[in-house]
Design an enzyme around this catalytic site. Structure first.
Site, PDB file in Angstrom:
ATOM      1  N   GLY A 105       0.740  -6.653  -0.543  1.00 42.19           N
ATOM      2  CA  GLY A 105       0.248  -5.764   0.398  1.00 42.19           C
ATOM      3  C   GLY A 105      -1.310  -5.774   0.453  1.00 42.19           C
ATOM      4  O   GLY A 105      -2.008  -6.380   0.021  1.00 42.19           O
ATOM      5  N   CYS A 106      -1.722  -4.584   1.062  1.00 45.76           N
ATOM      6  CA  CYS A 106      -3.173  -4.259   0.980  1.00 45.76           C
ATOM      7  C   CYS A 106      -3.811  -4.248  -0.260  1.00 45.76           C
ATOM      8  O   CYS A 106      -3.286  -3.749  -1.021  1.00 45.76           O
ATOM      9  CB  CYS A 106      -3.224  -2.918   1.675  1.00 45.76           C
ATOM     10  SG  CYS A 106      -5.057  -2.317   1.764  1.00 45.76           S
TER      11      CYS A 106
END
Length: 166
Positions: A10-11
């Site tokens: 993810g981020c």
């Protein structure tokens, strides 16, 4: 002598913020890997994942410990998604640097799946590491500079991985 791990979950802001605080971690940098665009940037990274490169001291921690923490701070059961972030950039992936890391990644995933603690089976990609394009300076150490900045990563106390019975 240090070792490296390259993980995507993810981020990259939230991943870096939590991983950098782990015992044995020497340095981290965020960037893009696992895709099709050379010289990837935030605005143009094609099919690359947002990832983190971790340098760690194997005398103080292990690759396995890095993976166990990785599976505790993101949801490896959601395909191309973490929280509100959706798309290939936010996929769960382990980019291995040698056969020993590949084997450890596969064994750790098997342990996660066997544990029954996660909400579904792991969809984490296991792939050989390729070029790692370092992200722009404004993305490095983001949550240290903006402590209230966006993150969808957190430590899940119930997702502590037990070993599979042999």
């Amino acid at each position: 002598m240090s070792e490296k791990a390259i993980l995507a979950g993810g981020c990259f802001w939230g991943m870096q913020d939590l991983i950098r605080k782990q015992p044995g971690v020497i340095a981290t940098r965020v960037g893009y890997t696992g895709g099709d665009v050379p010289n990837a940037t935030y605005r143009h990274h094609g099919t690359h994942a947002e990832a983190i490169e971790i340098e760690f001291d194997p005398a103080k921690t292990s690759y396995r410990k890095m993976l166990e923490f990785f599976f505790q701070i993101h949801d490896p059961t959601t395909l191309n998604r973490q929280g509100n972030d959706v798309g290939m950039s936010y996929r769960s992936a382990i980019f291995y640097l040698d056969e020993a890391q590949k084997t450890e990644a596969e064994n750790t995933i098997a342990d996660v799946n066997a544990s029954g603690l996660w909400p579904a089976k792991v969809v984490t990609e296991v792939a050989p590491a390729g070029p790692f394009w370092e992200a722009e300076p404004e993305h490095q150490d983001y949550l240290e500079r903006y402590p209230n900045g966006y993150t969808c990563h957190f430590i899940r106390p119930d997702w502590v991985l037990p070993r599979r019975p042999v």
